[in-house]
Design a protein around this motif. Structure first.
Motif, PDB file in Angstrom:
ATOM      1  N   ARG A 272       0.838  -1.194   0.000  1.00 38.04           N
ATOM      2  CA  ARG A 272       0.000   0.000   0.000  1.00 38.04           C
ATOM      3  C   ARG A 272       0.874   1.246   0.000  1.00 38.04           C
ATOM      4  N   LEU A 273       0.378   2.297  -0.609  1.00 39.81           N
ATOM      5  CA  LEU A 273       1.150   3.534  -0.684  1.00 39.81           C
ATOM      6  C   LEU A 273       1.452   4.087   0.704  1.00 39.81           C
ATOM      7  N   ARG A 274       0.488   4.022   1.605  1.00 35.61           N
ATOM      8  CA  ARG A 274       0.730   4.606   2.934  1.00 35.61           C
ATOM      9  C   ARG A 274       1.784   3.824   3.702  1.00 35.61           C
ATOM     10  N   ILE A 275       1.838   2.497   3.505  1.00 34.35           N
ATOM     11  CA  ILE A 275       2.857   1.701   4.186  1.00 34.35           C
ATOM     12  C   ILE A 275       4.229   2.002   3.615  1.00 34.35           C
ATOM     13  N   ARG A 276       4.299   2.107   2.287  1.00 31.62           N
ATOM     14  CA  ARG A 276       5.582   2.426   1.672  1.00 31.62           C
ATOM     15  C   ARG A 276       6.080   3.791   2.143  1.00 31.62           C
ATOM     16  N   SER A 277       5.164   4.736   2.282  1.00 32.34           N
ATOM     17  CA  SER A 277       5.563   6.067   2.736  1.00 32.34           C
ATOM     18  C   SER A 277       6.173   6.013   4.132  1.00 32.34           C
ATOM     19  N   VAL A 278       5.531   5.281   5.035  1.00 32.50           N
ATOM     20  CA  VAL A 278       6.042   5.181   6.400  1.00 32.50           C
ATOM     21  C   VAL A 278       7.409   4.509   6.421  1.00 32.50           C
ATOM     22  N   VAL A 279       7.569   3.445   5.642  1.00 31.66           N
ATOM     23  CA  VAL A 279       8.854   2.747   5.605  1.00 31.66           C
ATOM     24  C   VAL A 279       9.953   3.658   5.071  1.00 31.66           C
ATOM     25  N   LEU A 280       9.649   4.381   3.986  1.00 30.70           N
ATOM     26  CA  LEU A 280      10.648   5.276   3.404  1.00 30.70           C
ATOM     27  C   LEU A 280      10.979   6.430   4.347  1.00 30.70           C
TER      28      LEU A 280
END
Length: 428
Positions: A272-280
């Protein structure tokens, strides 16, 4: 996935226009410092002028972005660039004017073209096929990284080697030249479409405020960049490294950002985009924290380069999330609000670090700024999860980078997902 679909004459013209519009923005803060540094209290005055410029950007971006008509965007962008070019020229012509006059020029130079970034980004996405949106946004990030890598050296070289007003005259000339480029591009991006509502009224405000988690995450992303830029010279001095290395190190960070944007557009990415954002964002925060903790210049260099790479990917993810959260007619306004939020995050972290530097070591100030960034990231993630929980079943599906760009979720009248839900993601 490849960049073949964005290799066109129109995209090349857009790139030249964007360089003319954005390089003055990257040059402005340092150019303002050099403009007045030889006056009594010059460095303090330079900081005040730079702050006035940023305040103008923060105020102008959402106000002008919300007033932009998608079918008449060219005229709006041209007027903003023309006024901005005149303000840059005014700063160069009257370098010895009263501080209040210079601050007025600086504020106008920041405010007038503040919606141009969002307008040009939206225009880029209509110049390429839907399937190539991710690659187009990556090209934009690569171009931006190059601009920010070149601008500091250009300002310092011209101000010290020629004359202090010259960088501002160059900024005025570049901004004026970008107006001509607009007439070689489409006049806008189609009919006004915000789900059948009047985009100049309260409906647009609801759409934009509903995307607040995107803006918060975007502010967090640029806050880390501001932290690295503003505290790095003091940190190098603390480590016994020449302050002159701050320029090359920040250039390396910008180059890392360009590389990250290029790699990000080469393939689809899972999750999901929101998960990728948090990881990055977590990875970027770890890199910036490492610069404060490592005593070795090589470690600081590596942390900044990797951090720049991750940060550019985080910003790309924010852009794609915003495309999902807003209908096409509201995207330019959404990008402008995100631009303002990013500037606010930069200013907030810089102010915090500047205040802390008076009482704590630079490394401690950096860690405090990282802590603030993580709080903003957590708030943004919570907002996105909350919105997803209120969405209709299946509305928050896992998407890849490529699929998000190729098949953006565009809420329409039959699915008023954004206006009352309060969530979306953001980009710089």
């Amino acid at each position: 996935m490849s960049y073949r679909d964005v290799a066109s004459r129109q995209v090349l013209i857009w790139s030249c226009t964007t360089v003319g519009a954005r390089m003055p923005v990257a040059m402005a803060p340092l150019a303002l410092v050099f403009l007045v540094r030889e006056r009594p209290g010059g460095y303090s005055l330079g900081a005040i002028l730079a702050a006035a410029y940023v305040i103008g950007e923060i105020a102008g971006a959402p106000i002008l972005g919300m007033r932009m008509r998608p079918d008449r965007a060219r005229a709006h962008l041209a007027v903003g660039l023309a006024v901005g070019a005149a303000a840059f020229a005014g700063l160069g012509v009257f370098p010895d004017a009263y501080p209040a006059v210079l601050a007025g020029f600086a504020c106008l130079a920041g405010a007038a073209p503040a919606a141009v970034t969002g307008g040009l980004r939206t225009l880029l996405t209509v110049l390429v096929p839907e399937r190539a949106t991710a690659q187009a946004l990556s090209v934009e990030s690569i171009l931006t990284a190059g601009i920010w890598a070149v601008s500091p050296a250009a300002v310092a070289g011209l101000a010290l080697g020629v004359a202090s007003p010259v960088p501002l005259f160059l900024g005025a000339a570049l901004m004026a030249s970008s107006i001509a480029g607009l007439w070689l591009l489409p006049a806008g991006w189609g009919a006004d479409d915000t789900g059948g509502e009047d985009r100049t009224g309260a409906s647009l405000v609801r759409l934009l405020t509903g995307a607040w988690p995107v803006y918060v995450m975007g502010a967090a992303s640029l806050a880390l960049l501001g932290l690295a830029e503003l505290v790095l010279p003091a940190l190098l001095e603390q480590r016994g490294v020449g302050v002159g290395w701050s320029g090359p190190l920040l250039t390396g960070m910008a180059v890392g950002g360009g590389l990250g944007a290029f790699v990000h557009g080469l393939r689809s990415w899972p999750g999901r985009l929101r998960i990728r954002s948090v990881v990055l964002m977590a990875g970027t925060s770890a890199c910036v924290a490492l610069t404060a903790l490592t005593p070795h210049p090589a470690g600081i260099t590596a942390a900044l380069v990797v951090g720049g790479t991750l940060q550019s990917c985080a910003m790309l993810t924010r852009n794609l999330s915003l495309r999902e959260a807003l209908p096409p007619g509201a995207l330019a306004a959404g990008y402008s609000v995100m631009y303002a939020a990013a500037g606010a995050g930069y200013a907030a972290t810089g102010s915090l670090a500047g205040a802390l530097l008076k009482v704590v070591a630079p490394s401690t100030a950096i860690l405090a700024g990282v802590g603030l960034t993580l709080v903003l990231t957590g708030v943004g993630w919570w907002g996105e999860v909350r919105r997803a929980g209120r969405s209709a079943p299946g509305a928050d599906t896992a998407v890849t980078l490529g699929s998000a760009a190729s098949h953006p979720v565009v809420p329409g009248p039959e699915k008023p997902a954004i206006g009352g839900r309060g969530d979306a993601e953001r980009l710089l």
